[in-house]
Design a protein around this motif. Structure first.
Motif, PDB file in Angstrom:
ATOM      1  N   ASP A  96      75.991 -24.950 -12.017  1.00  0.00           N
ATOM      2  CA  ASP A  96      76.409 -24.708 -13.404  1.00  0.00           C
ATOM      3  C   ASP A  96      76.658 -26.002 -14.165  1.00  0.00           C
ATOM      4  O   ASP A  96      76.457 -26.070 -15.383  1.00  0.00           O
ATOM      5  N   GLU A  97      77.069 -27.047 -13.451  1.00  0.00           N
ATOM      6  CA  GLU A  97      77.322 -28.337 -14.088  1.00  0.00           C
ATOM      7  C   GLU A  97      76.017 -29.077 -14.383  1.00  0.00           C
ATOM      8  O   GLU A  97      75.836 -29.651 -15.459  1.00  0.00           O
ATOM      9  N   LYS A 133      68.018 -17.760 -14.551  1.00  0.00           N
ATOM     10  CA  LYS A 133      68.229 -18.391 -15.855  1.00  0.00           C
ATOM     11  C   LYS A 133      67.010 -18.238 -16.762  1.00  0.00           C
ATOM     12  O   LYS A 133      67.012 -18.721 -17.902  1.00  0.00           O
TER      13      LYS A 133
END
Length: 398
Positions: A96-97, A133
């Motif tokens: 996520d980062e 995603k």
């Protein structure tokens, strides 16, 4: 490496173009994957590519020449030490980062994910996350970094070149024009411009195993890659490219020949050799001395104060593990939960199959500012059948 730096380099490199090479799925290659990795490949219906496909995709080795985006799914420490040229880093545990690196990338751009070899599940995990995603052209390179560095040259970070510079442990080569070399370069580097390579080829070591690091003018510069490819064709075995080049070296305020006053390298406080309980410490922060620990394992003389904690999944642990190890899948727990599960009054040594997950387990505790004074990791490739294990210690980062 910070996200903003990567975004800038990707955008400048022109990776925002769409399209990809023709798909070359290799079923024989897929079949070499471990059952766990294979199940993830099947789950996400991933196409698998081989060395030759990746070699063709990365072109000249620069980010601007690559026809696909290569993504290294291993921890940042592993990525900095050795990666496939043109790669960016999106660790599975920090997805996520790091996914912001791809925020401006078209969803149909070809992405090739890899990690630590056939038994490493990080690449199909990241591939699956990318598909969720919305990315539609995601492939995996199951053989990953181990096969690549066995067949070609690798890309390294500033920390590796800095170590080579400080310890005189590699031949450092500046592939830029000689005038640029005279203007400013890394101290100790020799000048072998890519355009004069045939003329100066005799300046390279006779020993084909000698460590060689080549650099030029940054991520868009192909000169270092040209020299590296030539050396590989001449059967040199340990060739690296510092793709960030002199611009990054200067930006990090590291020494150059142009400085009127040499940068002082501060004498570090002498590192402890052993932990309070007697564990021999490795070069890298948090590591146990690999060769020392390997010998203890092979001789079956691991001290009673040491508890080996295998941080892999239960099914992996069941197939084989180090003698005396207990299994705690560190990825399943927050830092405090993980610490609570560790045996008390013991010196803990984390291990996994390739070093990545053990580093992550240790870093998770460190980042949470928990007591890690007697918690360490063993950075090694470990292949066990039952308690019969083949152990190959990884070189330290520093």
């Amino acid at each position: 490496m910070k996200t903003s730096k990567f975004l800038a380099s990707i955008a400048m490199a022109g990776l925002l173009t769409t399209g990809s090479l023709a798909n070359t799925s290799d079923t024989k290659l897929i079949n070499k994957a471990s059952p766990k990795v294979q199940s993830l490949i099947n789950k996400y219906n991933l196409n698998s590519v081989d060395f030759n496909y990746v070699k063709k995709v990365i072109g000249k080795g620069t980010r601007s020449s690559a026809k696909a985006i290569l993504i290294d799914a291993r921890p940042e420490a592993k990525y900095k030490k050795s990666t496939i040229p043109s790669s960016i880093n999106i660790p599975d545990t920090k997805f996520d980062e790091y996914i912001t690196l791809l925020k401006d990338i078209p969803k149909d751009k070809e992405l090739i994910i890899y990690c630590g070899g056939y038994k490493c599940a990080k690449s199909p995990k990241v591939a699956g996350m990318l598909i969720k995603k919305g990315f539609t052209n995601v492939k995996v390179y199951p053989a990953g970094e181990p096969e690549w560095i066995n067949k070609s040259y690798k890309e390294v970070s500033s920390v590796v070149l800095k170590s080579a510079y400080e310890n005189n442990s590699a031949l450092i080569v500046d592939a830029r024009p000689y005038k640029k070399f005279l203007q400013e370069t890394v101290p100790g580097a020799i000048s072998i411009p890519d355009t004069k390579l045939d003329k100066y080829i005799g300046r390279f070591p006779i020993n084909k195993d000698e460590k060689i690091i080549v650099f030029c003018g940054g991520y868009k510069c192909a000169k270092s890659h040209i020299v590296a490819n030539k050396l590989i064709s001449l059967d040199y075995k340990n060739v690296s490219v510092y793709s960030a080049g002199l611009p990054a070296w200067k930006k990090e305020n590291l020494p150059t020949t142009a400085q009127s006053k040499k940068t002082e390298i501060k004498n570090e406080v002498k590192k402890k050799l052993f932990s309070n309980n007697g564990l021999k410490l490795g070069v890298d922060e948090g590591s146990v001395d690999g060769e020392w620990f390997k010998k203890l394992l092979l001789d079956k003389k691991v001290p009673e104060y040491v508890q080996i904690v295998d941080v892999t999944a239960a099914d992996e642990f069941k197939l084989g593990h180090l003698n005396g190890a207990v299994n705690i899948e560190a990825a399943n727990f927050k830092a405090g939960e993980l610490l609570a599960k560790l045996p008390k009054n013991k010196t803990i040594v984390f291990n996994c199959t390739a070093g990545g997950r053990s580093i992550e387990a240790w870093a998770k505790l460190k980042d949470a500012k928990l007591d890690i004074s007697e918690i360490f990791y063993f950075d090694a490739n470990i292949d066990c059948k039952g308690n019969d294990c083949k152990i190959e210690v990884n070189e330290p980062l520093d």
